[in-house]
Every structure is written in C-alpha cells, then in structure tokens.
Design a protein around this motif. Structure first.
Motif, PDB file in Angstrom:
ATOM      1  N   ARG A  83       0.845  -1.227  -0.121  1.00 22.26           N
ATOM      2  CA  ARG A  83      -0.190   0.163   0.052  1.00 22.26           C
ATOM      3  C   ARG A  83       0.841   1.269  -0.052  1.00 22.26           C
ATOM      4  O   ARG A  83       0.543   2.505  -0.741  1.00 22.26           O
ATOM      5  CB  ARG A  83      -0.778   0.058   1.174  1.00 22.26           C
ATOM      6  CG  ARG A  83      -2.177  -0.924   1.057  1.00 22.26           C
ATOM      7  CD  ARG A  83      -3.275  -0.595   2.160  1.00 22.26           C
ATOM      8  NE  ARG A  83      -2.686  -0.942   3.634  1.00 22.26           N
ATOM      9  CZ  ARG A  83      -2.648  -2.017   4.365  1.00 22.26           C
ATOM     10  NH1 ARG A  83      -3.475  -3.189   3.354  1.00 22.26           N
ATOM     11  NH2 ARG A  83      -2.535  -2.332   5.310  1.00 22.26           N
ATOM     12  N   CYS A 140       3.639   1.526  -1.308  1.00 20.30           N
ATOM     13  CA  CYS A 140       4.344   1.666  -2.438  1.00 20.30           C
ATOM     14  C   CYS A 140       3.457   2.271  -3.705  1.00 20.30           C
ATOM     15  O   CYS A 140       3.895   2.945  -4.498  1.00 20.30           O
ATOM     16  CB  CYS A 140       4.943   0.179  -3.141  1.00 20.30           C
ATOM     17  SG  CYS A 140       6.075  -0.339  -2.370  1.00 20.30           S
ATOM     18  N   LYS A 141       2.387   1.951  -3.320  1.00 19.82           N
ATOM     19  CA  LYS A 141       1.185   2.292  -4.370  1.00 19.82           C
ATOM     20  C   LYS A 141       0.726   3.870  -4.165  1.00 19.82           C
ATOM     21  O   LYS A 141       0.170   4.377  -5.031  1.00 19.82           O
ATOM     22  CB  LYS A 141       0.084   1.337  -4.187  1.00 19.82           C
ATOM     23  CG  LYS A 141       0.150  -0.061  -4.962  1.00 19.82           C
ATOM     24  CD  LYS A 141      -0.986  -0.639  -4.878  1.00 19.82           C
ATOM     25  CE  LYS A 141      -0.914  -2.229  -5.855  1.00 19.82           C
ATOM     26  NZ  LYS A 141      -2.060  -2.647  -5.754  1.00 19.82           N
ATOM     27  N   GLU A 148       7.512  -2.835  -5.063  1.00 19.27           N
ATOM     28  CA  GLU A 148       6.101  -3.348  -5.264  1.00 19.27           C
ATOM     29  C   GLU A 148       6.283  -4.707  -6.163  1.00 19.27           C
ATOM     30  O   GLU A 148       5.021  -5.571  -5.801  1.00 19.27           O
ATOM     31  CB  GLU A 148       5.593  -2.137  -6.306  1.00 19.27           C
ATOM     32  CG  GLU A 148       4.129  -2.378  -6.598  1.00 19.27           C
ATOM     33  CD  GLU A 148       3.396  -1.313  -7.578  1.00 19.27           C
ATOM     34  OE1 GLU A 148       2.418  -1.470  -8.052  1.00 19.27           O
ATOM     35  OE2 GLU A 148       3.981  -0.183  -7.742  1.00 19.27           O
TER      36      GLU A 148
END
Length: 687
Positions: A210, A212-213, A236
């Motif tokens: 999460r 990374c996003k 990711e």
C-alpha cells in the motif's frame, strides 16, 4: 578383519577417498576399497556376482549394487547429515546479506517447494521431495527470518493435513510411499498457530505494498515499516510476488480444513477458498515475468524446465540428503516437476476439489454412483479421490448422516417407513450395508486398482444374494408361492433381492468398461469383449426394468387412484428412458460383436491366432472373475463360439443393430434434457 568389523569407503574416479562422516573408533577402521573392487571387476564376466556360501535367490532380490546411484543409498551424497549440510552453508540464515537477493531467493524456495509438493502428490516419497528442503528439517533455525519461517510452517502443516486425509481414506495402497513419513518432523510445536503467523507476515507485506502504491508525495514509508529490500524500483513487484504465494498457501490450507468438516458442512466455505486459490495461482503465474526481468543474470537451459519462476536454482535443498531414510527400499530417481507443471497440477487439483464441493450430497445411490463414475473420467489424483471418499463415507454412514440400510431402502424402492425396520439388524443386511460402503470406497480408487478390486468384489455380491435368498426361503418358502404384499418383511426381502441383482450386473458392466479405459483388450479380443458386454447388458437392462416397474407400482399405490385414465395406461406401457438408454448400449455391443465376428469369419486377414494364447485362454483370462461369480448364468466360451461362428455379412444385413441404436438415442434425448452428462453420452452413441 576377523577380530573387528571393517567399514570401507570407496574412492570415485581415482580421487583420494573423502573423509568419512562416521569417525574411526576402537571398533571401526576406514580403508580405501577401490583396489579390491577394481580387482574383482577385472576377474568377473558379465552377469557374474560375488557372494558368500549362504547367498540365495531371496538375498539376490534384496541385494544392493554398490556404486549404483539407484541402489546404493550412500553414494552421490553431497552431505551425509543435516548438520554437515548446515555447517557447510547449504541453508544459510539470512539467505544473503544483500536484502534484494535474499527476497528473490526466498521466492525461489517457495516455488521449488510448490514443485516438490506436486511431485509428492504424484507418488514420490515425502523425504525426497518436500523434505529435501533443509530449512524444513531444521525449522527452528528460520525463526529470525519471519517470511521464510511462516511459509515453512504452513507447508509443514499442509503436508500433515494431506497425509491425514489420505491415511484416513486408506486409498494410498496404490501409492504406497505417499503416507510414509520416515520419522520426518511433521509434528511441530505451535503448528496450530501457523495461520496467525502467516497472517501477521501477510499484513506487514500488504502495508508495504500500500505504501508503494501511494502517490509520490506520500511515498515515504512509516517509521515502523522497513522496506523488504534495498531497491525501491523492485519493491512493489516483490510485494505482489510474495503476497500471492502467501495467500495461496493460506487459502489452500483452509480448503483442506473445510473439506474435513463432518457431514459436508464446510463445502460451501471450501468453494470460496478454492476460488481464491485459483485467483492467487493466476497472480503467481503473472509474477514470473517480473522475477525474470529484475536481475541481469541469465539462466542456463530452458526456462520451462526450471522449478522456480525466476529460473534460478533454489538454495537450501538436497534431494539425496534423506535418501537413507527411504529404507528398506533403494532411493528412487526423482524428477521434480517444473514450476509451470506444478502450477498446472494445483489448478487441476483445485478444479477436482471444486467438483466434489459442488455435489449436492444426493441420498439416491444411483445418482451418487453416476456422479463418482463421471468424476473419475477427469482422472483425478490421489488427494482429490481421498477427499471424495472421506465425504461419502464417514462414521459408517453415507455423508456421515444416512445409515446404509436407509440408503439401500431408498435404492430398492421401498416405502420410507421401512428404513427403520428391525430387519436391518439381520446379519445378511448388515453385511450388505458393508458391501455398499466398500463399493463406494473402491470406486474412489484409481482405474487399475478399481478394476482389480471390482473383479474380486463381484463374488461377495453373489454370495450375499445367495444368503439373502436362503434367509427369505427359510422364512417365507418359495418366492413364487408367496404373494402376500402386506407382509413388510417379505416385501423388504423381495425388493432388496431384486436390487442386489441389478447392482451386481452394474458392477460387472463397470468392470468390463474399465478394461477399455485401461486399454487391456487387444483388437483381436474386441469381438469376445463386446459379446460378453452384450450378455451382461441384457441382464442389467432386465433387472433395471423390473426395479423401475416395482418403483412405479409403489408410487401408484401411494397415490391410491381409483381408476386409471387411458393417458395413465399409455404412460405405463412406455419403456422408461433409463431402460431405453441401456437398450441403446445393447444394440451397439451386439452389433459390434457380430460385425467383428463376420469380419473374422469371412476375411482371413482378420483371423490371426496369437502365438502365445489360444482364444479360449484369452476368454478365461479376461472373464475368469465374472465366470467364478456366474455372471451372467450359463455364459461360457462354448456359448460365445456358438453365437459367433456362423456370423456372416449376409445375415447381418437383415438386422441393422447400429440403426436401431441411433433411433433409440434420438428417441430418448428429450427425456434427459436436464441431464447434460447423459445428453453428451447419447451424442457420442449417435456418432
């Protein structure tokens, strides 16, 4: 040498002997035996053997061939003990000081374990597949590595659950190595908490994914959250690759747990987890491209033959480390499935388990037998068949809830009220219940084992029929002289005797059909096989028609109609669709046997006697078990010869068996509009 035993270790390829793992002591001396072996080889001709005076044929069958990798469990071993492997750095913790390589290597271990697990399911030993992983053999060492530790724990718990299912089902005689654990550490303290440990690791990686996003302004990780590895561009991809593998293991363990719940109570939950497993397997396949692209190193050989998605060799495995645990058998040469084939295996296994979970637990035995036969056509592996058997037979009852007498009562078209009758305590009826239970177990084995068992099983059904008939006659006299339908006990005997006959011929039919599936008949034997099949089908159709007539009479009596309408009378005169279906098979079997007999009689090239067996000997070999059980009565080799010797094309033209089969198939199609499996079978018959 006479005073103390001498243990010798041979050198290989002229190299100096390796230091022995077992140190010399007061009672052991290690010496190089190579000169002795070379001298023996020079003096021996092909096929000769060095042996003592007391050596015999039995000992020869159990002898080990020194230096043969398939026979000598002490050869080709990189390490001779787990401790030696660990000391030499075969299974390091951490796997690498470079965190990026550490994560990739962990994924490689996960993938190779999946391939090992599939190879184990296919019949190889647990010791040389899953437990070739040194990390699994010393699981406590992995505690500092949370990711690897959680995965190894769930693998061990899964293996234990699978061994339990197969052992309980007792279908493992066909794959005898499957449940042998060789003292491996399958039972570990705290394995009941493996899911909670896995969930904690999964949650940590989910948080990292999460993060990374998140948008670039929020990309900074929370202080308490460390990245998986040092390269932010790969974070990711690694998170996704790990999550799908962890989630697959979690859901697969749930599938096994749910399917073991009594009376099929966990089947709906199991189906949800199966769907999740299939989704995660798709994600695992998709992760392969990322794993291959994130390192510049190229892998040698075909990537499709590799046991890991990345194509790299996994760390921490030694297939020969446990070879000595395979005693008393020599170590098998094991080829681990490729990673792709392992994923394909689990996809098929999950589809097979889904078919089992979607079954409606129909209490009608006829529907159940048809379902099991249809399920076996997909050639399910041992694990799926074990789960099916455990679902069908639990605590001596069907689905763990229906007593087998009640199941037989329904199958024999008896009134519902008779299912609790005291006659079920009769010894013959108790034995009949055991026969039905064993029939279901046999039908869950593989095709070869199933056919062998069914052939021997037919005699038990014939014996129980004779016992029931004798008990009936002792109690009520001759069958023909009894017409008192009001007597409940007599009605139970009459119905069940008829049903037992029908079931016996169904088993005989299944026995013959399995011969085709297993390709046991040569083309020159098809004539006699189709002829015998025709004889069995005639009796099966006759008994099925009688059973359906009895069932119809009961339904009619229950309705208490005062007067039958012309429409009802017309309906009664019609042949039931199930009987027409069998008649279609009869026409085909008779037509094929007569056609083959005519070809043999009129065209010499089709009549080629075997140099090894006479036709009579082949007849005995194929049908001996049926003949012993007198199935059908008065069917023998002379009657087969009498039926086929005079077959000619001129006489065959007078009666078109195949046209009749096609006509019946078309007529009966509409009756099975709600049964796709029967419709598909009818289409094949038409063709």
């Amino acid at each position: 040498m006479a005073d103390k035993p001498v243990y010798e270790e041979a050198s290989i390829d002229g190299q100096p002997p390796k230091l022995a793992s077992i140190p010399a002591s007061d009672t052991t001396v290690w010496a190089d035996a190579s000169p002795l072996l070379q001298a023996a080889c020079a003096g021996l001709r092909d096929g000769e053997l060095i042996h003592g005076d007391n050596f015999n044929l039995f000992a020869a069958m159990s002898a080990l061939e020194i230096m043969d990798p398939k026979m000598d469990s002490g050869i080709v071993c990189t390490y001779y003990s787990i401790d030696e492997a660990i000391e030499n750095g075969a299974a390091p913790i951490p796997i690498s000081l470079d965190s990026t390589i550490d994560v990739r290597c962990t994924i490689d271990i996960m993938d190779h374990l999946l391939a090992c697990e599939a190879a184990w399911h296919k019949g190889h030993s647990l010791a040389q597949t899953v437990f070739s992983c040194i990390y699994l053999l010393r699981l406590d060492r992995t505690a500092p590595h949370a990711l690897l530790h959680s995965y190894c724990r769930i693998i061990r718990a899964t293996c234990k659950a699978v061994v339990s299912v197969v052992s309980d089902a007792r279908t493992h005689e066909e794959e005898d190595l499957f449940t042998m654990t060789y003292g491996l550490p399958l039972n570990g303290d705290g394995d009941d908490k493996c899911l909670s440990i896995l969930n904690a690791v999964e949650e940590t990686i989910s948080r990292q994914l999460r993060a990374c996003k998140a948008t670039s302004s929020k990309r900074r990780l929370p202080e308490d959250l460390e990245p998986l590895q040092s390269n932010p561009n790969l974070e990711e991809g690694f998170c996704k690759a790990l999550l799908c593998r962890l989630r697959f293991r979690k859901h697969f363990f749930h599938v096994l747990s749910c399917m073991k719940r009594p009376q099929g109570r966990g089947l709906e939950s199991a189906r949800k987890h199966i769907a999740s497993c299939l989704t995660e397997l798709e994600s695992i396949l998709k992760s392969a491209d990322f794993l291959r692209s994130c390192f510049d190193e190229s892998c040698e050989g075909d990537i499709d033959d590799k046991t890991t998605a990345s194509g790299f060799e996994p760390i921490g495995f030694d297939a020969m480390l446990n070879s000595r645990l395979s005693a008393p058998t020599p170590p098998r040469a094991i080829k681990i499935l490729s990673w792709k084939k392992a994923v394909e295996y689990f996809v098929k296994l999950l589809h097979d388990l889904d078919v089992i979970c979607s079954y409606s637990l129909d209490p009608h035995l006829e529907s159940l037998l048809r379902f099991v036969v249809q399920f076996q056509k997909s050639q399910p592996d041992l694990v799926a068949r074990s789960h099916l058997q455990l679902l069908l037979v639990q605590d001596g009852k069907l689905y763990g809830r229906d007593p087998f007498f009640a199941v037989i009562n329904k199958a024999a078209a008896l009134p519902e009220a008779t299912k609790n009758h005291d006659i079920q305590k009769n010894e013959s009826f108790l034995q009949l219940g055991m026969l039905v239970m064993n029939l279901l177990k046999i039908l869950c084995t593989n095709a070869a084992w199933q056919r062998r068992k069914l052939g021997k099983f037919l005699q038990d059904w014939r014996v129980i029929y004779v016992q029931l008939e004798l008990a009936f006659r002792n109690e009520y006299g001759e069958v023909s002289s009894s017409s008192n339908d009001e007597n409940t006990c007599m009605k139970i005997f009459q119905h069940i005797l008829l049903w037992v006959e029908e079931q016996t011929y169904w088993i005989a039919f299944r026995f013959l059909i399995l011969g085709f599936e297993l390709e046991l008949y040569s083309t020159g034997e098809y004539c006699m096989v189709y002829w015998y099949l025709y004889a069995v089908l005639i009796k099966l159709t006759e008994k099925t028609h009688l059973m359906m007539a009895v069932s119809h009479d009961n339904a009619k009596r229950k309705g208490k109609k005062k007067k039958d309408s012309p429409k009802d009378l017309a309906r009664e005169s019609r042949i039931p669709p199930a009987v027409l279906f069998l008649q279609c098979y009869i026409c085909l079997a008779e037509g094929l046997s007569m056609m083959l007999a005519a070809l043999r009689n009129e065209i010499p090239v089709f009549h080629s006697p075997s140099p090894f067996n006479t036709e009579h000997e082949k007849f005995v070999q194929h049908f001996e078990l049926l003949q012993r059980a007198c199935i059908p009565d008065h069917v023998s080799y002379p009657s087969y010869k009498e039926s086929t010797t005079h077959a000619r094309f001129s006489t065959l033209a007078m009666y078109n068996y195949f046209k009749d089969a096609q006509r019946i198939a078309k007529e009966v199609k509409s009756s099975f509009s709600n049964d796709p499996e029967r419709l598909a079978e009818l289409r094949k018959l038409e063709q």
